[in-house]
Design a protein around this motif. Structure first.
Motif, mmCIF file in Angstrom:
data_model
loop_
_atom_site.group_PDB
_atom_site.id
_atom_site.type_symbol
_atom_site.label_atom_id
_atom_site.label_comp_id
_atom_site.label_asym_id
_atom_site.label_seq_id
_atom_site.Cartn_x
_atom_site.Cartn_y
_atom_site.Cartn_z
ATOM 1 N N GLN A 6 0.863 -1.180 0.000
ATOM 2 C CA GLN A 6 0.000 0.000 0.000
ATOM 3 C C GLN A 6 0.901 1.233 0.000
ATOM 4 O O GLN A 6 1.451 1.620 1.043
ATOM 5 C CB GLN A 6 -0.907 -0.012 1.229
ATOM 6 N N ALA A 7 1.042 1.817 -1.174
ATOM 7 C CA ALA A 7 2.003 2.916 -1.345
ATOM 8 C C ALA A 7 1.646 4.139 -0.508
ATOM 9 O O ALA A 7 2.526 4.925 -0.144
ATOM 10 C CB ALA A 7 2.080 3.298 -2.820
ATOM 11 N N ASP A 8 0.367 4.314 -0.181
ATOM 12 C CA ASP A 8 -0.070 5.518 0.537
ATOM 13 C C ASP A 8 -0.033 5.350 2.058
ATOM 14 O O ASP A 8 -0.462 6.232 2.792
ATOM 15 C CB ASP A 8 -1.475 5.916 0.091
ATOM 16 N N ARG A 9 0.484 4.214 2.543
ATOM 17 C CA ARG A 9 0.595 3.993 3.994
ATOM 18 C C ARG A 9 2.062 3.887 4.377
ATOM 19 O O ARG A 9 2.678 2.841 4.223
ATOM 20 C CB ARG A 9 -0.132 2.717 4.421
ATOM 21 N N PRO A 10 2.652 4.968 4.867
ATOM 22 C CA PRO A 10 4.062 4.911 5.258
ATOM 23 C C PRO A 10 4.274 3.929 6.406
ATOM 24 O O PRO A 10 3.380 3.713 7.218
ATOM 25 C CB PRO A 10 4.400 6.336 5.686
ATOM 26 N N VAL A 11 5.465 3.384 6.467
ATOM 27 C CA VAL A 11 5.828 2.508 7.583
ATOM 28 C C VAL A 11 6.208 3.397 8.761
ATOM 29 O O VAL A 11 7.068 4.277 8.616
ATOM 30 C CB VAL A 11 7.009 1.597 7.202
ATOM 31 N N PRO A 12 5.574 3.202 9.913
ATOM 32 C CA PRO A 12 5.915 4.046 11.069
ATOM 33 C C PRO A 12 7.401 3.946 11.413
ATOM 34 O O PRO A 12 8.003 2.873 11.342
ATOM 35 C CB PRO A 12 5.046 3.465 12.200
ATOM 36 N N GLU A 13 7.954 5.086 11.804
ATOM 37 C CA GLU A 13 9.384 5.149 12.100
ATOM 38 C C GLU A 13 9.789 4.179 13.195
ATOM 39 O O GLU A 13 10.880 3.590 13.158
ATOM 40 C CB GLU A 13 9.772 6.579 12.488
ATOM 41 N N GLU A 14 8.882 3.972 14.177
ATOM 42 C CA GLU A 14 9.246 3.072 15.269
ATOM 43 C C GLU A 14 9.360 1.620 14.793
ATOM 44 O O GLU A 14 10.163 0.842 15.322
ATOM 45 C CB GLU A 14 8.266 3.182 16.441
ATOM 46 N N ILE A 15 8.588 1.245 13.764
ATOM 47 C CA ILE A 15 8.692 -0.117 13.238
ATOM 48 C C ILE A 15 9.982 -0.261 12.426
ATOM 49 O O ILE A 15 10.676 -1.281 12.519
ATOM 50 C CB ILE A 15 7.455 -0.485 12.396
ATOM 51 N N ILE A 16 10.319 0.765 11.647
ATOM 52 C CA ILE A 16 11.593 0.720 10.918
ATOM 53 C C ILE A 16 12.740 0.615 11.918
ATOM 54 O O ILE A 16 13.670 -0.183 11.751
ATOM 55 C CB ILE A 16 11.761 1.966 10.025
ATOM 56 N N GLY A 17 12.652 1.406 12.987
ATOM 57 C CA GLY A 17 13.685 1.349 14.017
ATOM 58 C C GLY A 17 13.789 -0.026 14.652
ATOM 59 O O GLY A 17 14.894 -0.538 14.888
ATOM 60 N N ALA A 18 12.637 -0.663 14.911
ATOM 61 C CA ALA A 18 12.641 -2.004 15.507
ATOM 62 C C ALA A 18 13.266 -3.009 14.549
ATOM 63 O O ALA A 18 14.025 -3.904 14.964
ATOM 64 C CB ALA A 18 11.216 -2.421 15.870
ATOM 65 N N ALA A 19 12.972 -2.875 13.258
ATOM 66 C CA ALA A 19 13.540 -3.786 12.260
ATOM 67 C C ALA A 19 15.049 -3.620 12.163
ATOM 68 O O ALA A 19 15.806 -4.604 12.093
ATOM 69 C CB ALA A 19 12.884 -3.546 10.899
ATOM 70 N N LEU A 20 15.499 -2.378 12.183
ATOM 71 C CA LEU A 20 16.942 -2.120 12.123
ATOM 72 C C LEU A 20 17.640 -2.614 13.391
ATOM 73 O O LEU A 20 18.730 -3.191 13.335
ATOM 74 C CB LEU A 20 17.202 -0.629 11.919
ATOM 75 N N GLU A 21 16.998 -2.389 14.530
ATOM 76 C CA GLU A 21 17.570 -2.867 15.794
ATOM 77 C C GLU A 21 17.683 -4.386 15.784
ATOM 78 O O GLU A 21 18.704 -4.953 16.202
ATOM 79 C CB GLU A 21 16.694 -2.404 16.967
ATOM 80 N N ALA A 22 16.661 -5.064 15.271
ATOM 81 C CA ALA A 22 16.715 -6.526 15.172
ATOM 82 C C ALA A 22 17.851 -6.954 14.254
ATOM 83 O O ALA A 22 18.564 -7.917 14.538
ATOM 84 C CB ALA A 22 15.382 -7.062 14.670
ATOM 85 N N ALA A 23 18.032 -6.236 13.156
ATOM 86 C CA ALA A 23 19.092 -6.586 12.206
ATOM 87 C C ALA A 23 20.460 -6.549 12.867
ATOM 88 O O ALA A 23 21.324 -7.380 12.583
ATOM 89 C CB ALA A 23 19.053 -5.643 11.006
ATOM 90 N N THR A 24 20.658 -5.602 13.770
ATOM 91 C CA THR A 24 21.966 -5.487 14.431
ATOM 92 C C THR A 24 22.203 -6.600 15.438
ATOM 93 O O THR A 24 23.303 -6.728 15.975
ATOM 94 C CB THR A 24 22.132 -4.127 15.137
#
Length: 200
Positions: A6-24
């Protein structure tokens, strides 16, 4: 793996942060942590990636895969850093393990594991995700467009977003390989024993 978003629904910053934190938190040889993640959220950032990654004629119509994946509101370029591993394995506690002699490039393997943790985090937050590669002929253009240093390897890209209407991949008709075919007990060629399921 999702191929439409869904192009019109941005991913919340906190979820991106959680994904990046998990990656580390991914495992890495020698705890080298030789990865970098370039997060593309704005229209301009994603357009710069797609313009560099996709070589199409101006009058060409994008195929279904490209239309779907390019609708993802967040892209994360996953880059590995081989030199960080070489430096780590030159340190006294690792000096006997030479990365150039490894049978596989663990900097890429570790970065792939980090990408998987991003994808699993996305699913935990009701998002869709997809890992895909950049065509070899486009790697340098992507590197230049997004300022990726020459000493980094572009392992792949994670697309994140709320799932859109998806079409099942025709590849799924192949079916999943059974456990007895892929898991070996004690030595290669000895199938893993099948257990009766709890629903039998």
């Amino acid at each position: 793996m999702r191929r439409t978003f869904q192009a019109d629904r941005p991913v919340p910053e906190e979820i991106i942060g959680a994904a990046l934190e998990a990656a580390t938190r991914a495992p890495s040889a020698g705890f080298s942590q030789g990865w970098d993640f370039v997060v593309l959220r704005s229209d301009a950032e994603r357009a710069a990636f797609w313009d560099a990654a996709v070589s199409t004629r101006a009058d060409a119509t994008p195929d279904r895969w490209l239309r779907g994946v390019s609708s993802a509101p967040c892209l994360v370029l996953c880059c590995s850093d081989p030199e960080r591993y070489r430096r780590r394995y030159a340190e006294p506690d690792k000096a006997t393990g030479t990365p150039h002699a490894w049978p596989v490039p663990y900097w890429d393997v570790d970065t792939g594991m980090a990408a998987l943790l991003m994808l699993l985090t996305a699913v935990d937050h009701d998002l869709g995700g997809l890992f895909f590669g950049v065509p070899p002929s486009s790697v340098e253009a992507v590197r230049e467009a997004l300022g990726v240093p020459a000493d980094r390897r572009l392992v792949g890209v994670v697309a994140l977003g709320y799932p859109g209407a998806d079409v099942r991949s025709p590849s799924l008709r192949r079916g999943r390989r059974p456990l007895a075919e892929v898991a070996h007990a004690g030595r290669f060629g000895r199938p893993w024993p099948q257990r009766a399921s709890s629903t039998d």
